[in-house]
Design a protein around this motif. Structure first.
Motif, PDB file in Angstrom:
ATOM      1  N   LYS A   1     -12.185  -1.362  -8.810  1.00 23.53           N
ATOM      2  CA  LYS A   1     -13.092  -1.171  -7.688  1.00 23.53           C
ATOM      3  C   LYS A   1     -12.498  -1.838  -6.461  1.00 23.53           C
ATOM      4  O   LYS A   1     -11.936  -2.935  -6.538  1.00 23.53           O
ATOM      5  CB  LYS A   1     -14.459  -1.784  -8.007  1.00 23.53           C
ATOM      6  N   ILE A   2     -12.602  -1.173  -5.305  1.00 21.61           N
ATOM      7  CA  ILE A   2     -12.081  -1.705  -4.050  1.00 21.61           C
ATOM      8  C   ILE A   2     -13.199  -1.653  -3.023  1.00 21.61           C
ATOM      9  O   ILE A   2     -13.712  -0.577  -2.698  1.00 21.61           O
ATOM     10  CB  ILE A   2     -10.873  -0.892  -3.554  1.00 21.61           C
ATOM     11  N   ASN A   3     -13.599  -2.802  -2.498  1.00 20.19           N
ATOM     12  CA  ASN A   3     -14.632  -2.852  -1.472  1.00 20.19           C
ATOM     13  C   ASN A   3     -14.061  -2.461  -0.115  1.00 20.19           C
ATOM     14  O   ASN A   3     -12.975  -2.914   0.269  1.00 20.19           O
ATOM     15  CB  ASN A   3     -15.235  -4.259  -1.392  1.00 20.19           C
ATOM     16  N   VAL A   4     -14.793  -1.615   0.605  1.00 20.38           N
ATOM     17  CA  VAL A   4     -14.366  -1.163   1.930  1.00 20.38           C
ATOM     18  C   VAL A   4     -15.556  -1.260   2.884  1.00 20.38           C
ATOM     19  O   VAL A   4     -16.633  -1.758   2.510  1.00 20.38           O
ATOM     20  CB  VAL A   4     -13.822   0.280   1.882  1.00 20.38           C
TER      21      VAL A   4
ATOM     22  N   SER B   1       1.643   3.952  -1.639  1.00 19.85           N
ATOM     23  CA  SER B   1       1.515   2.496  -1.489  1.00 19.85           C
ATOM     24  C   SER B   1       0.299   2.106  -0.644  1.00 19.85           C
ATOM     25  O   SER B   1      -0.181   0.969  -0.751  1.00 19.85           O
ATOM     26  CB  SER B   1       2.776   1.919  -0.843  1.00 19.85           C
ATOM     27  N   ARG B   2      -0.187   3.023   0.165  1.00 20.48           N
ATOM     28  CA  ARG B   2      -1.348   2.740   0.997  1.00 20.48           C
ATOM     29  C   ARG B   2      -2.381   3.849   0.871  1.00 20.48           C
ATOM     30  O   ARG B   2      -2.039   5.012   0.640  1.00 20.48           O
ATOM     31  CB  ARG B   2      -0.953   2.594   2.474  1.00 20.48           C
ATOM     32  N   ALA B   3      -3.627   3.447   1.033  1.00 18.41           N
ATOM     33  CA  ALA B   3      -4.726   4.413   1.079  1.00 18.41           C
ATOM     34  C   ALA B   3      -5.521   4.163   2.353  1.00 18.41           C
ATOM     35  O   ALA B   3      -5.621   3.022   2.830  1.00 18.41           O
ATOM     36  CB  ALA B   3      -5.615   4.273  -0.146  1.00 18.41           C
ATOM     37  N   TYR B   4      -6.077   5.238   2.905  1.00 27.32           N
ATOM     38  CA  TYR B   4      -6.843   5.156   4.140  1.00 27.32           C
ATOM     39  C   TYR B   4      -8.208   5.801   3.901  1.00 27.32           C
ATOM     40  O   TYR B   4      -8.285   6.935   3.418  1.00 27.32           O
ATOM     41  CB  TYR B   4      -6.114   5.879   5.276  1.00 27.32           C
ATOM     42  N   THR B   5      -9.271   5.082   4.227  1.00 26.70           N
ATOM     43  CA  THR B   5     -10.615   5.627   4.041  1.00 26.70           C
ATOM     44  C   THR B   5     -11.314   5.770   5.384  1.00 26.70           C
ATOM     45  O   THR B   5     -11.216   4.890   6.257  1.00 26.70           O
ATOM     46  CB  THR B   5     -11.474   4.737   3.128  1.00 26.70           C
ATOM     47  N   ALA B   6     -12.005   6.886   5.559  1.00 27.89           N
ATOM     48  CA  ALA B   6     -12.845   7.104   6.737  1.00 27.89           C
ATOM     49  C   ALA B   6     -14.257   6.670   6.375  1.00 27.89           C
ATOM     50  O   ALA B   6     -14.886   7.253   5.490  1.00 27.89           O
ATOM     51  CB  ALA B   6     -12.815   8.571   7.139  1.00 27.89           C
ATOM     52  N   ASN B   7     -14.752   5.626   7.042  1.00 29.86           N
ATOM     53  CA  ASN B   7     -16.038   5.024   6.711  1.00 29.86           C
ATOM     54  C   ASN B   7     -17.075   5.425   7.763  1.00 29.86           C
ATOM     55  O   ASN B   7     -17.087   4.917   8.879  1.00 29.86           O
ATOM     56  CB  ASN B   7     -15.893   3.496   6.643  1.00 29.86           C
ATOM     57  N   HIS B   8     -17.950   6.332   7.387  1.00 25.64           N
ATOM     58  CA  HIS B   8     -18.794   7.039   8.346  1.00 25.64           C
ATOM     59  C   HIS B   8     -19.714   6.110   9.137  1.00 25.64           C
ATOM     60  O   HIS B   8     -19.804   6.199  10.359  1.00 25.64           O
ATOM     61  CB  HIS B   8     -19.634   8.077   7.590  1.00 25.64           C
ATOM     62  N   GLU B   9     -20.419   5.239   8.456  1.00 27.79           N
ATOM     63  CA  GLU B   9     -21.445   4.416   9.115  1.00 27.79           C
ATOM     64  C   GLU B   9     -20.841   3.348  10.008  1.00 27.79           C
ATOM     65  O   GLU B   9     -21.401   2.989  11.037  1.00 27.79           O
ATOM     66  CB  GLU B   9     -22.342   3.768   8.059  1.00 27.79           C
TER      67      GLU B   9
ATOM     68  N   ASN C   1      -3.924  -1.684   0.449  1.00 26.67           N
ATOM     69  CA  ASN C   1      -2.713  -1.841  -0.342  1.00 26.67           C
ATOM     70  C   ASN C   1      -3.058  -1.448  -1.772  1.00 26.67           C
ATOM     71  O   ASN C   1      -3.824  -2.138  -2.449  1.00 26.67           O
ATOM     72  CB  ASN C   1      -2.223  -3.287  -0.279  1.00 26.67           C
ATOM     73  N   THR C   2      -2.528  -0.325  -2.250  1.00 24.72           N
ATOM     74  CA  THR C   2      -2.935   0.172  -3.562  1.00 24.72           C
ATOM     75  C   THR C   2      -2.388  -0.679  -4.706  1.00 24.72           C
ATOM     76  O   THR C   2      -2.917  -0.618  -5.822  1.00 24.72           O
ATOM     77  CB  THR C   2      -2.480   1.624  -3.752  1.00 24.72           C
ATOM     78  N   ALA C   3      -1.325  -1.457  -4.448  1.00 28.70           N
ATOM     79  CA  ALA C   3      -0.783  -2.320  -5.504  1.00 28.70           C
ATOM     80  C   ALA C   3      -1.719  -3.491  -5.784  1.00 28.70           C
ATOM     81  O   ALA C   3      -1.972  -3.843  -6.946  1.00 28.70           O
ATOM     82  CB  ALA C   3       0.603  -2.826  -5.119  1.00 28.70           C
ATOM     83  N   THR C   4      -2.256  -4.093  -4.709  1.00 29.97           N
ATOM     84  CA  THR C   4      -3.154  -5.239  -4.878  1.00 29.97           C
ATOM     85  C   THR C   4      -4.620  -4.825  -4.863  1.00 29.97           C
ATOM     86  O   THR C   4      -5.492  -5.636  -5.185  1.00 29.97           O
ATOM     87  CB  THR C   4      -2.921  -6.248  -3.752  1.00 29.97           C
ATOM     88  N   ARG C   5      -4.878  -3.563  -4.447  1.00 27.52           N
ATOM     89  CA  ARG C   5      -6.236  -3.039  -4.326  1.00 27.52           C
ATOM     90  C   ARG C   5      -7.079  -3.897  -3.388  1.00 27.52           C
ATOM     91  O   ARG C   5      -8.233  -4.214  -3.654  1.00 27.52           O
ATOM     92  CB  ARG C   5      -6.898  -2.921  -5.701  1.00 27.52           C
ATOM     93  N   GLU C   6      -6.471  -4.216  -2.254  1.00 28.01           N
ATOM     94  CA  GLU C   6      -7.136  -5.006  -1.229  1.00 28.01           C
ATOM     95  C   GLU C   6      -7.028  -4.311   0.118  1.00 28.01           C
ATOM     96  O   GLU C   6      -6.027  -3.638   0.407  1.00 28.01           O
ATOM     97  CB  GLU C   6      -6.523  -6.409  -1.134  1.00 28.01           C
TER      98      GLU C   6
END
Length: 841
Positions: A679-682, A696-704, A712-717
């Motif tokens: 689980k990764i908190n965003v 190696s990286r993920a990008y999330t679009a956070n609507h609110e 960082n997908t390796a550390t999930r942070e």
């Protein structure tokens, strides 16, 4: 260096009968000669290949090859390049204000090559075999035959590029009956994939060849040029394009990029100088960085090869080999990726750019064809020949022009011969666009330099079917545009200019030892209206809606399978998935889901599994459903803590990342066990997620929250958060540049983020309530679905401007592109349809 056996003295002492093979590519021309003892490549001028270019000289004559490239420096509007791809387009090519038919320019280019070789050899060849793309149908082959007649090649033969490559391969590695091979041909501007099979001593094309019109080595050159600009704080975009010395500087930089690209085929890193009018610096590039830049386009070519195999009904395990041809196939990663994907051996010639010409020469040496002749013409006759304007093939009963030897171009003009090539191949319709609409340009026009933009006014939120915006957040000042992280701006208008200067950088420093080929004069022609003339160069994508497909109630999301054969549609209220055959644009299946209403869809890398985001309005169901696309059955249901929105799969296919809208977190799912393993908190309300090319990286679009989270997908942070517009909804990673773009649902805009600096570098106003975004496979355009406007906006990635707006059905909610980039499907949730967009013309 080329062998001394081409010294002119040698030919005065000994004249050897020979046959000639010519490979007329989109960007370069290669030639080879065959005698009774040898088959070898022929140098054309100071290089092994020459540019496929024609230049209108000041005296009204047309020069070709190296002479054309040199002359283009002072008058870039007089040079024509890559016009062979436009064979069949009735619109003339404009050189120096004069109009020329494409068939005419092809004829000039062919005549110049043959004349140059004839002068070097001391006599004319016995036979000439010319090659053409395998995907060409009867119409283009007929026009090519017309060009050969204009060049005076009366008894020349034609064969496909794939057959020629196979001829070269089988000359030293004979195949047994029933054995199959594939030809992977990646040139300077196009890609072709063809499957062939040996039978009864001959070899034939099986299945449907695949072609990608706008993908080749020049795209890779542009990727490095963009890297230079991105790593130098926009030094290239800041240049004053009105100054003549700027063009020369850009030409030098681009040539250094080409040299670095070629060096990385042998070395693991390269450092090259960049000299601009205002500064000089070095750029360091590693092979791994370069491979990351071009991985996306190369994956597209491998998918095309897979489609060709499927069409031929040949399993990869049954291939004797995949022959890699074309100059760009020397990139080491291509052989690795093809071998890993197909699990079969690959063969790369020492000089892959010569393979097709060598095969054509091999065939010419064995073809039972009368001696090739060049009719003796007066200068006045030559002038009349090329002064006819747009030329059409003379009609016959079968629609093909007659030839002096009775052979039809529709059958390649080849009879069965001792090298085992039959005289016919499958009739392939001209299905590829005659004028490629997505071709990377090669210049930085002043008009394209970015200017600050402000987001459009905030829209009143409207609830969509599968997206439920919460109460509008307190008013806050929209984030101002940061200083744009510059990108290489490849404007169409001046592409020819820089191409000409580039050629100078390539050739001018070398001493020209051979006499230029004979030129052909042309009297002035009347100029057509501006709207009727298309000059050689890139075209702006102007998609059109070509079909509407009824797919049932509330089609909230559409995804295309990795092989491009089917589009899957999530029908939320109906609680089914609708399957559309993209070949005929018809519904072929409806799959009921027991788990609940489908909202979003993501395919496994191989397309075998489909991951379905399930949730309902009552928020009593929230899970990821796993669907086997072979059996169309649900094989697993993975519970989620909140409403799962648009998920993404890792590049290696082992992990699925799911944004859970209600709990401000991502779930990490193992695709091997179909269980949640992390689980990764965003930031609040993640709607969409996209991964970098290397994962190696993920990008999330956070609507609110109005933020994009960087993970960082390796550390999930979360390592950074980037303020964007109001209501970020969907996000997409650029296929070959350090860019991410997200749509802002409430700001009616798109934010473009530089992933090196993690800053917004552009804000592009689009339609009302944009909900989804997707990049074209070559990265030149982004397509934005505007649910409040019932439109799709087309954004030019080089200028960050909307170049077209296309109407859709009611309530468009998502878009998915075919892997070849030719078509896209837009789901219209309110009208219950898919809109089919033609993206290239």
């Amino acid at each position: 260096m080329w062998s001394k056996r081409y010294d002119k003295c040698r030919f005065r002492e000994e004249l050897v009968s020979y046959s000639l093979g010519i490979d007329l590519g989109s960007t370069f021309v290669a030639a080879a000669r065959a005698t009774a003892a040898t088959v070898e490549a022929v140098p054309l001028g100071d290089r092994s290949v020459v540019p496929a270019a024609v230049y209108l000289q000041s005296d009204g004559t047309l020069a070709s090859g190296e002479a054309a490239s040199r002359g283009a420096v002072s008058s870039p509007d007089r040079i024509g390049r890559e016009f062979t791809r436009r064979l069949g387009d009735p619109t003339p090519v404009v050189l120096g204000g004069e109009c020329y038919a494409v068939t005419e320019l092809v004829g000039v280019l062919l005549r110049g090559v043959v004349a140059q070789i004839t002068k070097a050899e001391g006599e004319r060849p016995d036979r000439v075999v010319l090659t053409h793309p395998t995907s060409w149908g009867p119409f283009r082959r007929a026009l090519f035959e017309e060009s050969t007649r204009q060049a005076g090649l009366i008894n020349s033969l034609m064969m496909t590029e794939a057959e020629a490559a196979a001829a070269h391969y089988t000359a030293t590695r004979p195949l047994s009956d029933g054995e199959a091979m594939a030809v992977y041909d990646l040139g300077g501007a196009t890609f072709d994939a063809t499957v062939l099979r040996m039978h009864s001593g001959g070899i034939e094309i099986v299945g449907k060849p695949e072609r990608i019109e706008a993908l080749g080595g020049r795209d890779f050159d542009e990727a490095i040029l963009s890297h230079v600009n991105d790593t130098a704080d926009g030094a290239l975009t800041e240049l004053d394009m009105r100054r003549p010395q700027t063009f020369a500087a850009l030409a030098r930089v681009r040539q250094e990029c080409i040299v670095a690209k070629e060096a990385l085929s042998a070395d693991t890193e390269a450092t090259f100088p960049v000299s601009l009018p205002s500064r000089t610096f070095d750029v360091h590039l590693t092979r791994s960085d370069f491979e990351d830049m071009v991985r996306g386009p190369i994956e597209s070519t491998i998918r095309a090869l897979s489609r060709a195999l499927q069409s031929a009904q040949v399993e990869p395990a049954n291939l004797s080999a995949v022959l890699l041809v074309g100059g760009s196939s020397r990139i080491p990663m291509i052989a690795r990726m093809v071998s890993a994907e197909l699990r079969c051996p690959t063969v790369v010639d020492t000089h892959p750019q010569h393979v097709v010409a060598l095969g054509a020469a091999t065939h010419a040496a064995h073809a039972p064809q009368p001696r090739y002749t060049v009719p003796q013409r007066s200068r006045q006759h030559e002038q009349r020949l090329v002064s006819r304007g747009t030329t059409a093939a003379p009609p016959t009963t079968n629609g093909l022009p007659p030839t002096t030897n009775g052979l039809h171009p529709s059958t390649n003009g080849l009879h069965p011969s001792t090298n085992g090539f039959p005289g016919t191949h499958p009739q392939i319709p001209d299905e590829q666009p005659l004028i490629p609409a997505q071709r990377p340009a090669e210049v930085l026009p002043t008009s394209a330099i970015p200017t600050p933009r402000t987001p459009s006014r905030e829209a009143t939120p409207t609830t969509a079917r599968h997206v439920r915006p919460k109460q509008t957040p307190p008013s806050r000042k929209p984030p101002s545009d940061r200083k744009r992280w510059p990108r290489i701006l490849l404007g169409a208008g001046a592409a020819v200019a820089v191409a000409a200067v580039i050629a100078l950088a390539t050739f001018a420093s070398r001493h020209y030892t051979q006499a230029p080929p004979p030129s052909i004069s042309k009297p002035a022609l009347a100029k057509p209206a501006p709207t009727a003339v298309a000059s050689v160069g890139p075209k702006v994508a102007v998609p059109t809606a070509s079909a509407i497909i009824a797919v049932g109630h509330t089609p909230s999301f559409v995804a295309v399978a990795p092989d491009g054969k089917h589009a899957y549609v999530a029908n939320g209220d109906a609680q089914v998935i609708t399957v559309v055959d993209t070949a005929v644009n018809q519904v072929t299946a409806t799959i009921p889901l027991a788990a609940g209403p489908p909202q979003f869809l993501t395919f496994a890398r191989d397309g075998r599994m489909l991951y379905v985001a399930i949730f309902n309005d009552q928020q009593t169901k929230h899970a990821i459903d796993v669907l086997d696309t072979v059996s169309d059955t649900e094989i697993a249901t993975i519970p989620q803590p909140g409403s799962p929105f648009d998920p993404a799969i890792s590049p290696d296919g082992t992990l699925l990342y799911v944004p859970n809208h209600d709990v401000a977190a991502l779930s990490v799912i193992s695709t091997d066990t179909n269980t949640v393993i992390g689980k990764i908190n965003v930031a609040p309300d993640p709607h969409s997620i996209a991964l970098s090319r290397d994962g190696s990286r993920a990008y999330t679009a956070n609507h609110e929250s109005g933020l994009v989270s960087v993970i960082n997908t390796a550390t999930r942070e979360v390592v950074a958060t980037i303020p964007v517009g109001f209501g970020p909804h969907s996000i997409a990673v650029h296929p070959n540049r350090p860019l991410v773009a997200n749509v802002n649902y409430e700001s009616n805009s798109v934010s473009v983020i530089n992933t090196n600096t993690l800053k917004v570098v552009a804000t592009v106003p689009v339609g009302q309530q944009p909900k989804d975004i997707a990049w074209s496979p070559d990265g030149r355009f982004a397509y934005v679905v505007n649910s409040g406007s019932n439109t799709v906006s087309v954004i030019d990635a080089t200028t960050d401007k909307v170049t077209a707006t296309i109407p859709t059905g009611a309530g468009p909610s998502s878009i998915a592109l075919l892997p070849n980039g030719h078509q896209a499907y837009v789901s219209n949730v309110d009208s219950g349809t898919l809109t089919v967009l033609e993206l290239t013309h």
